[in-house]
Design a protein around this motif. Structure first.
Motif, mmCIF file in Angstrom:
data_model
loop_
_atom_site.group_PDB
_atom_site.id
_atom_site.type_symbol
_atom_site.label_atom_id
_atom_site.label_comp_id
_atom_site.label_asym_id
_atom_site.label_seq_id
_atom_site.Cartn_x
_atom_site.Cartn_y
_atom_site.Cartn_z
ATOM 1 N N CYS A 1 -25.233 -65.624 -6.796
ATOM 2 C CA CYS A 1 -25.990 -64.465 -6.301
ATOM 3 C C CYS A 1 -25.314 -63.747 -5.132
ATOM 4 O O CYS A 1 -25.738 -62.657 -4.758
ATOM 5 C CB CYS A 1 -27.398 -64.883 -5.897
ATOM 6 S SG CYS A 1 -27.492 -65.932 -4.426
ATOM 7 N N GLY A 2 -24.300 -64.359 -4.507
ATOM 8 C CA GLY A 2 -23.585 -63.714 -3.406
ATOM 9 C C GLY A 2 -24.228 -63.877 -2.044
ATOM 10 O O GLY A 2 -23.752 -63.340 -1.057
ATOM 11 N N LYS A 3 -25.318 -64.645 -1.967
ATOM 12 C CA LYS A 3 -26.011 -64.863 -0.691
ATOM 13 C C LYS A 3 -25.162 -65.773 0.211
ATOM 14 O O LYS A 3 -24.635 -66.786 -0.251
ATOM 15 C CB LYS A 3 -27.361 -65.513 -0.961
ATOM 16 C CG LYS A 3 -28.194 -65.763 0.256
ATOM 17 C CD LYS A 3 -29.527 -66.388 -0.116
ATOM 18 C CE LYS A 3 -30.314 -66.728 1.132
ATOM 19 N NZ LYS A 3 -31.588 -67.359 0.780
ATOM 20 N N PRO A 4 -25.030 -65.434 1.520
ATOM 21 C CA PRO A 4 -24.300 -66.323 2.438
ATOM 22 C C PRO A 4 -24.966 -67.707 2.490
ATOM 23 O O PRO A 4 -26.198 -67.810 2.539
ATOM 24 C CB PRO A 4 -24.417 -65.621 3.788
ATOM 25 C CG PRO A 4 -24.706 -64.200 3.459
ATOM 26 C CD PRO A 4 -25.511 -64.222 2.178
ATOM 27 N N LEU A 5 -24.152 -68.759 2.457
ATOM 28 C CA LEU A 5 -24.689 -70.119 2.452
ATOM 29 C C LEU A 5 -24.945 -70.614 3.861
ATOM 30 O O LEU A 5 -24.119 -70.431 4.759
ATOM 31 C CB LEU A 5 -23.718 -71.052 1.734
ATOM 32 C CG LEU A 5 -23.523 -70.757 0.249
ATOM 33 C CD1 LEU A 5 -22.398 -71.621 -0.308
ATOM 34 C CD2 LEU A 5 -24.798 -70.979 -0.524
ATOM 35 N N ASP A 6 -26.100 -71.205 4.045
ATOM 36 C CA ASP A 6 -26.520 -71.771 5.318
ATOM 37 C C ASP A 6 -27.210 -73.096 4.996
ATOM 38 O O ASP A 6 -28.104 -73.137 4.142
ATOM 39 C CB ASP A 6 -27.487 -70.814 6.013
ATOM 40 C CG ASP A 6 -28.089 -71.397 7.259
ATOM 41 O OD1 ASP A 6 -27.400 -72.137 7.981
ATOM 42 O OD2 ASP A 6 -29.276 -71.131 7.517
ATOM 43 N N ILE A 7 -26.821 -74.168 5.642
ATOM 44 C CA ILE A 7 -27.342 -75.495 5.327
ATOM 45 C C ILE A 7 -28.863 -75.556 5.451
ATOM 46 O O ILE A 7 -29.529 -76.254 4.699
ATOM 47 C CB ILE A 7 -26.658 -76.602 6.182
ATOM 48 C CG1 ILE A 7 -26.998 -77.996 5.671
ATOM 49 C CG2 ILE A 7 -27.012 -76.438 7.647
ATOM 50 C CD1 ILE A 7 -26.456 -78.305 4.311
ATOM 51 N N ASP A 8 -29.443 -74.770 6.352
ATOM 52 C CA ASP A 8 -30.891 -74.788 6.552
ATOM 53 C C ASP A 8 -31.658 -74.051 5.473
ATOM 54 O O ASP A 8 -32.860 -74.270 5.311
ATOM 55 C CB ASP A 8 -31.240 -74.203 7.932
ATOM 56 C CG ASP A 8 -30.686 -75.054 9.058
ATOM 57 O OD1 ASP A 8 -30.648 -76.293 8.907
ATOM 58 O OD2 ASP A 8 -30.272 -74.471 10.073
ATOM 59 N N SER A 9 -30.990 -73.192 4.708
ATOM 60 C CA SER A 9 -31.680 -72.449 3.669
ATOM 61 C C SER A 9 -31.522 -73.067 2.273
ATOM 62 O O SER A 9 -32.161 -72.621 1.327
ATOM 63 C CB SER A 9 -31.202 -70.996 3.642
ATOM 64 O OG SER A 9 -29.863 -70.920 3.241
ATOM 65 N N SER B 1 -16.766 -80.029 16.601
ATOM 66 C CA SER B 1 -18.095 -80.447 16.141
ATOM 67 C C SER B 1 -18.139 -80.551 14.617
ATOM 68 O O SER B 1 -17.303 -79.996 13.914
ATOM 69 C CB SER B 1 -19.160 -79.464 16.640
ATOM 70 O OG SER B 1 -18.915 -78.184 16.107
ATOM 71 N N TRP B 2 -19.128 -81.282 14.121
ATOM 72 C CA TRP B 2 -19.314 -81.462 12.690
ATOM 73 C C TRP B 2 -20.006 -80.226 12.125
ATOM 74 O O TRP B 2 -20.996 -79.764 12.661
ATOM 75 C CB TRP B 2 -20.168 -82.691 12.416
ATOM 76 C CG TRP B 2 -19.451 -83.959 12.716
ATOM 77 C CD1 TRP B 2 -19.466 -84.646 13.894
ATOM 78 C CD2 TRP B 2 -18.597 -84.688 11.851
ATOM 79 N NE1 TRP B 2 -18.671 -85.759 13.806
ATOM 80 C CE2 TRP B 2 -18.132 -85.807 12.556
ATOM 81 C CE3 TRP B 2 -18.185 -84.505 10.540
ATOM 82 C CZ2 TRP B 2 -17.268 -86.733 11.984
ATOM 83 C CZ3 TRP B 2 -17.331 -85.429 9.977
ATOM 84 C CH2 TRP B 2 -16.880 -86.532 10.691
ATOM 85 N N LYS B 3 -19.464 -79.696 11.047
ATOM 86 C CA LYS B 3 -20.020 -78.509 10.391
ATOM 87 C C LYS B 3 -20.146 -78.774 8.895
ATOM 88 O O LYS B 3 -19.345 -79.512 8.320
ATOM 89 C CB LYS B 3 -19.107 -77.295 10.582
ATOM 90 C CG LYS B 3 -18.853 -76.922 12.012
ATOM 91 C CD LYS B 3 -20.025 -76.199 12.595
ATOM 92 C CE LYS B 3 -19.677 -75.739 14.003
ATOM 93 N NZ LYS B 3 -20.753 -75.163 14.707
ATOM 94 N N PRO B 4 -21.151 -78.154 8.244
ATOM 95 C CA PRO B 4 -21.235 -78.292 6.790
ATOM 96 C C PRO B 4 -20.128 -77.489 6.111
ATOM 97 O O PRO B 4 -19.785 -76.392 6.551
ATOM 98 C CB PRO B 4 -22.613 -77.719 6.458
ATOM 99 C CG PRO B 4 -22.945 -76.815 7.588
ATOM 100 C CD PRO B 4 -22.251 -77.376 8.791
#
Length: 53
Positions: free
Chosen positions: A43-51, A22-25
């Protein structure tokens, strides 16, 4: 490739690639280097395409 921003304001580049079936960011630093990241280098925050903005 798209330019997005973390909630802290740091610029992150996003493109989509096939992961397994599947396609993933896929995230990378915005300074042009080819390093792939999972957390914001600022900042060290986990990256999520929706955020990302």
């Amino acid at each position: 490739m798209q330019e997005r921003f973390c909630s802290c304001g740091n610029k992150v580049m996003v493109h989509y690639g096939v992961v397994k079936t599947s396609w993933k960011p896929v995230f990378s630093v915005a300074d042009g280097q080819a390093s792939f990241i999972r957390v914001c280098p600022c900042c060290g925050k986990p990256l999520d395409i929706d955020s990302l903005r």
